[in-house]
Enzyme design. Structure first.
Site, mmCIF file in Angstrom:
data_model
loop_
_atom_site.group_PDB
_atom_site.id
_atom_site.type_symbol
_atom_site.label_atom_id
_atom_site.label_comp_id
_atom_site.label_asym_id
_atom_site.label_seq_id
_atom_site.Cartn_x
_atom_site.Cartn_y
_atom_site.Cartn_z
ATOM 1 N N CYS A 54 0.775 -1.296 -0.097
ATOM 2 C CA CYS A 54 -0.019 -0.079 0.039
ATOM 3 C C CYS A 54 0.930 1.063 0.046
ATOM 4 O O CYS A 54 2.029 1.244 0.322
ATOM 5 C CB CYS A 54 -1.008 0.005 1.148
ATOM 6 S SG CYS A 54 -1.893 -1.182 1.420
ATOM 7 N N ARG A 67 1.187 -7.898 -3.875
ATOM 8 C CA ARG A 67 0.175 -7.528 -5.048
ATOM 9 C C ARG A 67 -0.163 -5.946 -4.453
ATOM 10 O O ARG A 67 -0.286 -5.704 -3.306
ATOM 11 C CB ARG A 67 -0.811 -8.309 -5.048
ATOM 12 C CG ARG A 67 -0.460 -9.855 -5.439
ATOM 13 C CD ARG A 67 -1.811 -10.645 -5.557
ATOM 14 N NE ARG A 67 -2.859 -10.401 -4.407
ATOM 15 C CZ ARG A 67 -2.773 -11.050 -3.245
ATOM 16 N NH1 ARG A 67 -1.890 -11.991 -3.117
ATOM 17 N NH2 ARG A 67 -3.563 -10.939 -2.542
ATOM 18 N N ASP A 74 19.185 35.852 -16.430
ATOM 19 C CA ASP A 74 17.780 36.458 -16.300
ATOM 20 C C ASP A 74 17.657 37.718 -15.616
ATOM 21 O O ASP A 74 18.187 37.677 -14.417
ATOM 22 C CB ASP A 74 16.990 35.435 -15.686
ATOM 23 C CG ASP A 74 15.397 35.903 -15.507
ATOM 24 O OD1 ASP A 74 14.728 35.518 -16.598
ATOM 25 O OD2 ASP A 74 15.027 36.332 -14.687
#
Length: 533
Positions: free
Chosen positions: A46, A75, A474
């Protein structure tokens, strides 16, 4: 959304199993994707945000990757759905092996770089091609991959494909055959075999058990869920896109069902493997309470939905790791913890936008881009009247002449840059996507006429998804850092930026936000670009 009273543990604490268990008990979304919990009493793994009852500590095994949990025989949970978790990867700019593993994982995560379809024996060939692309032997790649992650590249790729298929089965009504092909499998038979072997049930059983739903309306998929880790400043992210949006191509919405972004989509044959280009539309809506984006698309995008999902995640920067980023940047930019680096759905489109925006305001660049779309973009039908145009293709702009572009108000130097850029992309010589090699791509960009370091770094930041990009020239960045009066402000900015590595792209966004009312409101004075004119 940051919890009002977050637990006292930190990301460092969660590196231990006891820390992970505390995060699991708190169901803290900040650590979603950082680890997975395998429960020995059920055989299921989980996410830490799973809503089921917290398992006993002695029944928990913790894994950094879903592939590790599946390799250990667990799983995926049908309730919390591990396929929704944001990707997690530790960035490095110094360790050569770490950088190589990062690049390999990025390529294995990208559906447009998966072989299509996966045929028998394709797995080994995939690893060999990946190693060749990275400039190492496949044996060396397997060795460092397994040493770093505990699984082989093939195991990682198989888990990625199966979890992608699981998401499509659960969230869409796509036919199983189409799910199999879109997830990189050669046939339904091979897909079924892999699914049964890993998950103990076939795809149709998973769809029944996992709640796969029918389409929510004509021409739309049901909502595909995309998770993120909080905090995320959704308002700032959407404001960035809204300030730059082209009418007809994209639209930021602020509806009763949540803020979001809609846009038209074009995917070239070269990135899909299909016989012709794919076009359509998408709608991404933010579910702030659940830390999820709900993605809907036109049916035409079904065959390439994994690629669309991947690009939307990159466009909205959903895989960012705020804990790691803020650990470095918070002392320097304490007000920007939720800021993300806005990405791009289409790399070529963003590169053209960057060229148009050189040395002019955002509003002026948007005007030029709007004219370009209206003159050379193609019409497309969508459910919304305000969304009806596709951005021009690289092939179209490669053929554009000076008179056509000049009539739109684009000056001669930027005409040359756009045409050269379009030709490089159209020929395949310049790939612009998140899996592209950063040094070689930025070097290739700077070799084009009218493109300098600022433009290349801006593209690396938003298209290549390089977290350590830094447009040192910049002007807005210079002002935010207070170095504009230095004899060489770019060098002063570079020196200051060393403390922010490897997250300088995020530092730039925070500096822009701190230095003005809107991020990037001023455009750069790019010395390299000027020298080419």
């Amino acid at each position: 959304m940051t919890p009002t009273a977050p637990p006292s543990y930190t990301a460092t604490d969660v590196a231990s199993d006891e820390g992970r268990y505390l995060a699991l008990q708190a169901r803290d979304a900040r650590f979603d994707g950082h680890f997975f919990t395998g429960v020995t009493s059920t055989g299921i793994y989980c996410r830490p945000v799973c809503a089921v009852r917290t398992p006993r500590r002695e029944n928990c095994r913790f894994f950094a990757l879903a592939a590790q949990a599946e390799s250990a025989g667990f799983r995926p949970c049908l309730r919390c759905r591990p396929e929704l978790a944001p990707q997690a990867m530790v960035w490095s700019v110094q360790d050569a092996s770490g950088i190589l593993v990062q690049q390999a994982v990025r390529l294995l995560d990208a559906p447009d770089l998966w072989p299509t379809p996966a045929a028998p024996g394709e797995g080994s060939a995939t690893v060999a091609r990946l190693a060749e692309r990275l400039g190492v032997s496949d044996r060396h790649l397997r060795r460092i991959f397994e040493a770093a992650l505990g699984v082989s590249p093939l195991q990682y790729l198989q888990t990625r494909r199966l979890l992608t298929a699981k998401q499509l089965l659960t969230d869409t009504a796509m036919p199983v055959t189409q799910v199999a092909l879109a997830s990189g499998f050669a046939s339904v038979r091979r897909f079924n075999a892999a699914f049964v072997g890993h998950y103990g049930l076939n795809p149709t059983q998973l769809r029944r058990n996992g709640g796969g739903s029918a389409a929510s309306g004509a021409g739309r998929t049901s909502a595909v869920r995309l998770a993120w880790r909080p905090p995320l400043d959704v308002a700032a992210l959407l404001a960035f896109f809204e300030k730059r949006q082209f009418h007809g191509v994209e639209c930021v919405v602020h509806g009763a069902d949540g803020p979001g972004l809609r846009r038209t989509v074009r995917l070239a044959r070269t990135c899909t493997g299909l016989p012709q280009e794919t076009t359509g539309w998408l709608s991404a809506r933010f579910d702030l309470a659940r830390h999820q984006v709900l993605l809907q698309t036109s049916d035409s995008l079904y065959p390439v939905l994994p690629l669309v999902i991947r690009r939307v995640r990159a466009m909205l920067d959903l895989d960012a790791d705020p804990a790691a980023i803020n650990a470095v940047l918070h002392p320097h930019f304490p007000e920007g913890d939720g800021l993300r680096v806005p990405g791009a759905f289409d790399g070529f489109e963003l590169a053209v936008r960057a060229v148009l925006g050189q040395q002019i305001t955002v509003a002026a660049a948007r005007t030029l881009g709007q004219r370009l779309v209206e003159r050379l973009g193609e019409p497309i039908a969508t459910p919304w009247p305000g969304l009806h145009r596709l951005f021009p293709t690289a092939a179209t702009l490669a053929r554009a002449d000076g008179d056509t572009l000049g009539q739109l108000g684009i000056v001669r130097q930027r005409q040359a840059a756009i045409v050269a850029l379009a030709r490089a992309v159209d020929s395949g010589a310049l790939p612009l996507h998140a899996g592209a090699d950063v040094p070689s791509t930025t070097a290739a960009l700077c070799a084009l006429p009218g493109i300098g370091d600022w433009t290349a770094q801006y593209i690396a930041m938003r298209v290549l998804r390089w977290p350590d990009a830094f447009p040192a020239g910049d002007v807005a960045l210079h002002k935010a850092l207070g170095v504009q009066q230095h004899k060489n402000p770019a060098r002063a900015a570079q020196e200051a930026s060393q403390a922010w590595r490897p997250w300088r792209s995020y530092a730039v966004l925070r500096a822009w936000a701190a230095g003005g009312s809107s991020a990037g409101a001023a455009q750069p004075t790019d010395a390299q670009t000027l020298s080419k004119r």
